[in-house]
Design a protein around this motif. Structure first.
Motif, PDB file in Angstrom:
ATOM      1  N   ALA A 152       1.348  11.812 -10.125  1.00  0.00           N
ATOM      2  CA  ALA A 152       0.534  13.034 -10.087  1.00  0.00           C
ATOM      3  C   ALA A 152       1.393  14.296 -10.090  1.00  0.00           C
ATOM      4  O   ALA A 152       0.915  15.368 -10.453  1.00  0.00           O
ATOM      5  CB  ALA A 152      -0.377  13.025  -8.860  1.00  0.00           C
ATOM      6  N   HIS A 153       2.656  14.165  -9.696  1.00  0.00           N
ATOM      7  CA  HIS A 153       3.543  15.331  -9.632  1.00  0.00           C
ATOM      8  C   HIS A 153       4.616  15.308 -10.721  1.00  0.00           C
ATOM      9  O   HIS A 153       5.703  15.870 -10.552  1.00  0.00           O
ATOM     10  CB  HIS A 153       4.185  15.425  -8.242  1.00  0.00           C
ATOM     11  CG  HIS A 153       3.241  15.917  -7.205  1.00  0.00           C
ATOM     12  ND1 HIS A 153       2.369  15.092  -6.547  1.00  0.00           N
ATOM     13  CD2 HIS A 153       3.013  17.162  -6.736  1.00  0.00           C
ATOM     14  CE1 HIS A 153       1.643  15.802  -5.700  1.00  0.00           C
ATOM     15  NE2 HIS A 153       2.009  17.063  -5.803  1.00  0.00           N
ATOM     16  N   GLU A 154       4.305  14.643 -11.808  1.00  0.00           N
ATOM     17  CA  GLU A 154       5.226  14.652 -12.942  1.00  0.00           C
ATOM     18  C   GLU A 154       5.068  15.966 -13.691  1.00  0.00           C
ATOM     19  O   GLU A 154       3.962  16.475 -13.781  1.00  0.00           O
ATOM     20  CB  GLU A 154       4.930  13.476 -13.883  1.00  0.00           C
ATOM     21  CG  GLU A 154       5.603  12.191 -13.461  1.00  0.00           C
ATOM     22  CD  GLU A 154       7.105  12.301 -13.458  1.00  0.00           C
ATOM     23  OE1 GLU A 154       7.700  12.729 -14.468  1.00  0.00           O
ATOM     24  OE2 GLU A 154       7.701  11.973 -12.435  1.00  0.00           O
ATOM     25  N   PRO A 155       6.115  16.535 -14.228  1.00  0.00           N
ATOM     26  CA  PRO A 155       7.490  16.054 -14.274  1.00  0.00           C
ATOM     27  C   PRO A 155       8.383  16.620 -13.167  1.00  0.00           C
ATOM     28  O   PRO A 155       9.543  16.282 -13.091  1.00  0.00           O
ATOM     29  CB  PRO A 155       7.966  16.539 -15.630  1.00  0.00           C
ATOM     30  CG  PRO A 155       7.280  17.866 -15.796  1.00  0.00           C
ATOM     31  CD  PRO A 155       5.920  17.684 -15.137  1.00  0.00           C
ATOM     32  N   GLU A 156       7.833  17.473 -12.292  1.00  0.00           N
ATOM     33  CA  GLU A 156       8.709  18.149 -11.325  1.00  0.00           C
ATOM     34  C   GLU A 156       9.233  17.247 -10.228  1.00  0.00           C
ATOM     35  O   GLU A 156      10.300  17.485  -9.674  1.00  0.00           O
ATOM     36  CB  GLU A 156       8.012  19.385 -10.720  1.00  0.00           C
ATOM     37  CG  GLU A 156       6.718  19.100 -10.001  1.00  0.00           C
ATOM     38  CD  GLU A 156       5.505  19.048 -10.920  1.00  0.00           C
ATOM     39  OE1 GLU A 156       4.469  18.580 -10.427  1.00  0.00           O
ATOM     40  OE2 GLU A 156       5.576  19.444 -12.085  1.00  0.00           O
ATOM     41  N   GLY A 157       8.505  16.180  -9.862  1.00  0.00           N
ATOM     42  CA  GLY A 157       8.966  15.280  -8.818  1.00  0.00           C
ATOM     43  C   GLY A 157       8.731  15.839  -7.425  1.00  0.00           C
ATOM     44  O   GLY A 157       8.218  16.954  -7.255  1.00  0.00           O
ATOM     45  N   ILE A 158       9.119  15.047  -6.433  1.00  0.00           N
ATOM     46  CA  ILE A 158       8.918  15.426  -5.031  1.00  0.00           C
ATOM     47  C   ILE A 158      10.145  15.002  -4.233  1.00  0.00           C
ATOM     48  O   ILE A 158      10.631  13.879  -4.393  1.00  0.00           O
ATOM     49  CB  ILE A 158       7.673  14.731  -4.431  1.00  0.00           C
ATOM     50  CG1 ILE A 158       6.423  14.998  -5.266  1.00  0.00           C
ATOM     51  CG2 ILE A 158       7.450  15.157  -2.987  1.00  0.00           C
ATOM     52  CD1 ILE A 158       5.197  14.233  -4.800  1.00  0.00           C
ATOM     53  N   PRO A 187       0.788  -1.251   0.000  1.00  0.00           N
ATOM     54  CA  PRO A 187       0.000   0.000   0.000  1.00  0.00           C
ATOM     55  C   PRO A 187       0.814   1.292   0.000  1.00  0.00           C
ATOM     56  O   PRO A 187       0.504   2.211  -0.764  1.00  0.00           O
ATOM     57  CB  PRO A 187      -0.856  -0.118   1.260  1.00  0.00           C
ATOM     58  CG  PRO A 187      -0.949  -1.584   1.527  1.00  0.00           C
ATOM     59  CD  PRO A 187       0.354  -2.177   1.052  1.00  0.00           C
ATOM     60  N   THR A 188       1.841   1.397   0.818  1.00  0.00           N
ATOM     61  CA  THR A 188       2.609   2.646   0.880  1.00  0.00           C
ATOM     62  C   THR A 188       3.369   2.880  -0.414  1.00  0.00           C
ATOM     63  O   THR A 188       3.434   4.010  -0.916  1.00  0.00           O
ATOM     64  CB  THR A 188       3.575   2.637   2.079  1.00  0.00           C
ATOM     65  OG1 THR A 188       2.819   2.441   3.273  1.00  0.00           O
ATOM     66  CG2 THR A 188       4.357   3.936   2.186  1.00  0.00           C
ATOM     67  N   ARG A 189       3.932   1.830  -0.984  1.00  0.00           N
ATOM     68  CA  ARG A 189       4.667   1.997  -2.244  1.00  0.00           C
ATOM     69  C   ARG A 189       3.722   2.353  -3.386  1.00  0.00           C
ATOM     70  O   ARG A 189       4.047   3.201  -4.215  1.00  0.00           O
ATOM     71  CB  ARG A 189       5.483   0.746  -2.557  1.00  0.00           C
ATOM     72  CG  ARG A 189       6.673   0.589  -1.624  1.00  0.00           C
ATOM     73  CD  ARG A 189       7.655  -0.441  -2.114  1.00  0.00           C
ATOM     74  NE  ARG A 189       7.139  -1.785  -2.136  1.00  0.00           N
ATOM     75  CZ  ARG A 189       7.252  -2.660  -1.141  1.00  0.00           C
ATOM     76  NH1 ARG A 189       7.879  -2.312  -0.030  1.00  0.00           N
ATOM     77  NH2 ARG A 189       6.762  -3.877  -1.253  1.00  0.00           N
ATOM     78  N   LEU A 190       2.562   1.737  -3.429  1.00  0.00           N
ATOM     79  CA  LEU A 190       1.588   2.079  -4.467  1.00  0.00           C
ATOM     80  C   LEU A 190       1.151   3.533  -4.314  1.00  0.00           C
ATOM     81  O   LEU A 190       1.094   4.285  -5.295  1.00  0.00           O
ATOM     82  CB  LEU A 190       0.381   1.148  -4.401  1.00  0.00           C
ATOM     83  CG  LEU A 190      -0.711   1.412  -5.451  1.00  0.00           C
ATOM     84  CD1 LEU A 190      -0.165   1.301  -6.864  1.00  0.00           C
ATOM     85  CD2 LEU A 190      -1.870   0.449  -5.234  1.00  0.00           C
ATOM     86  N   GLN A 191       0.878   3.951  -3.092  1.00  0.00           N
ATOM     87  CA  GLN A 191       0.478   5.338  -2.830  1.00  0.00           C
ATOM     88  C   GLN A 191       1.606   6.299  -3.224  1.00  0.00           C
ATOM     89  O   GLN A 191       1.359   7.353  -3.821  1.00  0.00           O
ATOM     90  CB  GLN A 191       0.115   5.501  -1.358  1.00  0.00           C
ATOM     91  CG  GLN A 191      -0.408   6.865  -1.004  1.00  0.00           C
ATOM     92  CD  GLN A 191      -0.765   6.964   0.483  1.00  0.00           C
ATOM     93  OE1 GLN A 191      -0.494   6.072   1.276  1.00  0.00           O
ATOM     94  NE2 GLN A 191      -1.369   8.080   0.847  1.00  0.00           N
ATOM     95  N   THR A 192       2.833   5.930  -2.918  1.00  0.00           N
ATOM     96  CA  THR A 192       3.991   6.758  -3.272  1.00  0.00           C
ATOM     97  C   THR A 192       4.114   6.898  -4.777  1.00  0.00           C
ATOM     98  O   THR A 192       4.291   8.004  -5.303  1.00  0.00           O
ATOM     99  CB  THR A 192       5.284   6.148  -2.687  1.00  0.00           C
ATOM    100  OG1 THR A 192       5.171   6.097  -1.267  1.00  0.00           O
ATOM    101  CG2 THR A 192       6.508   6.956  -3.078  1.00  0.00           C
ATOM    102  N   PHE A 193       4.001   5.780  -5.487  1.00  0.00           N
ATOM    103  CA  PHE A 193       4.108   5.819  -6.939  1.00  0.00           C
ATOM    104  C   PHE A 193       3.002   6.675  -7.546  1.00  0.00           C
ATOM    105  O   PHE A 193       3.255   7.511  -8.421  1.00  0.00           O
ATOM    106  CB  PHE A 193       4.074   4.395  -7.511  1.00  0.00           C
ATOM    107  CG  PHE A 193       4.275   4.369  -8.995  1.00  0.00           C
ATOM    108  CD1 PHE A 193       5.527   4.593  -9.550  1.00  0.00           C
ATOM    109  CD2 PHE A 193       3.209   4.136  -9.845  1.00  0.00           C
ATOM    110  CE1 PHE A 193       5.712   4.585 -10.936  1.00  0.00           C
ATOM    111  CE2 PHE A 193       3.383   4.126 -11.222  1.00  0.00           C
ATOM    112  CZ  PHE A 193       4.635   4.348 -11.759  1.00  0.00           C
ATOM    113  N   ARG A 194       1.793   6.512  -7.072  1.00  0.00           N
ATOM    114  CA  ARG A 194       0.674   7.304  -7.599  1.00  0.00           C
ATOM    115  C   ARG A 194       0.892   8.796  -7.332  1.00  0.00           C
ATOM    116  O   ARG A 194       0.583   9.638  -8.176  1.00  0.00           O
ATOM    117  CB  ARG A 194      -0.635   6.826  -6.980  1.00  0.00           C
ATOM    118  CG  ARG A 194      -1.006   5.411  -7.455  1.00  0.00           C
ATOM    119  CD  ARG A 194      -2.307   4.956  -6.894  1.00  0.00           C
ATOM    120  NE  ARG A 194      -3.346   5.703  -7.603  1.00  0.00           N
ATOM    121  CZ  ARG A 194      -4.612   5.743  -7.227  1.00  0.00           C
ATOM    122  NH1 ARG A 194      -5.008   5.109  -6.155  1.00  0.00           N
ATOM    123  NH2 ARG A 194      -5.488   6.424  -7.918  1.00  0.00           N
TER     124      ARG A 194
END
Length: 119
Positions: free
Chosen positions: A27-33, A16-23
């Motif tokens: 959503a913040h492409e292309p700038e990243g986080i 769950p945490t990795r899936l949430q992180t990937f999503r």
């Protein structure tokens, strides 16, 4: 793309945490986080987020780029696309009509040109 890489990517997303992180990264492409911001947004300790990002990175789903004292993470959309295509190729045994509902569902995700109305 091969079976081993696809299995690694699916295994990385099967938490769950990795899936949430990937999503969130998608959503913040292309700038990243930045990694610390990811941990804050998802509500996990930074060392836990680091372990999750390592798993996603080893699977080829995220990339990290050092900027000063931070590492900015981005989703690797090309790798994700390769995983999806690997799963979809020959999924219907050559019977295109079996995949048509999936293709129609995916069509809603593609931007369509705006229609202009006559005055």
């Amino acid at each position: 793309m091969d079976a081993k890489s696809t299995i690694a990517a699916l295994a990385a997303l099967a938490q769950p945490t990795r899936l949430q992180t990937f999503r969130l990264l998608v959503a913040h492409e292309p700038e990243g986080i930045p990694a610390g911001e990811l941990a804050r947004l998802i509500g996990v300790p930074q060392n836990t987020m680091s372990a999750h990002l390592s798993t996603l990175s080893q699977a080829g789903l995220v990339t990290g780029e050092r900027q000063s004292r931070s590492i900015i993470y981005r989703a690797d959309l090309n790798q994700f696309r390769a995983v999806a295509l690997y799963l979809l190729k020959d999924c219907c045994g050559g019977n295109v009509s079996l995949c048509q509902p999936l293709i129609e569902d995916l069509a809603c995700c593609t931007p369509t040109p705006s229609l202009t109305r006559p005055n």
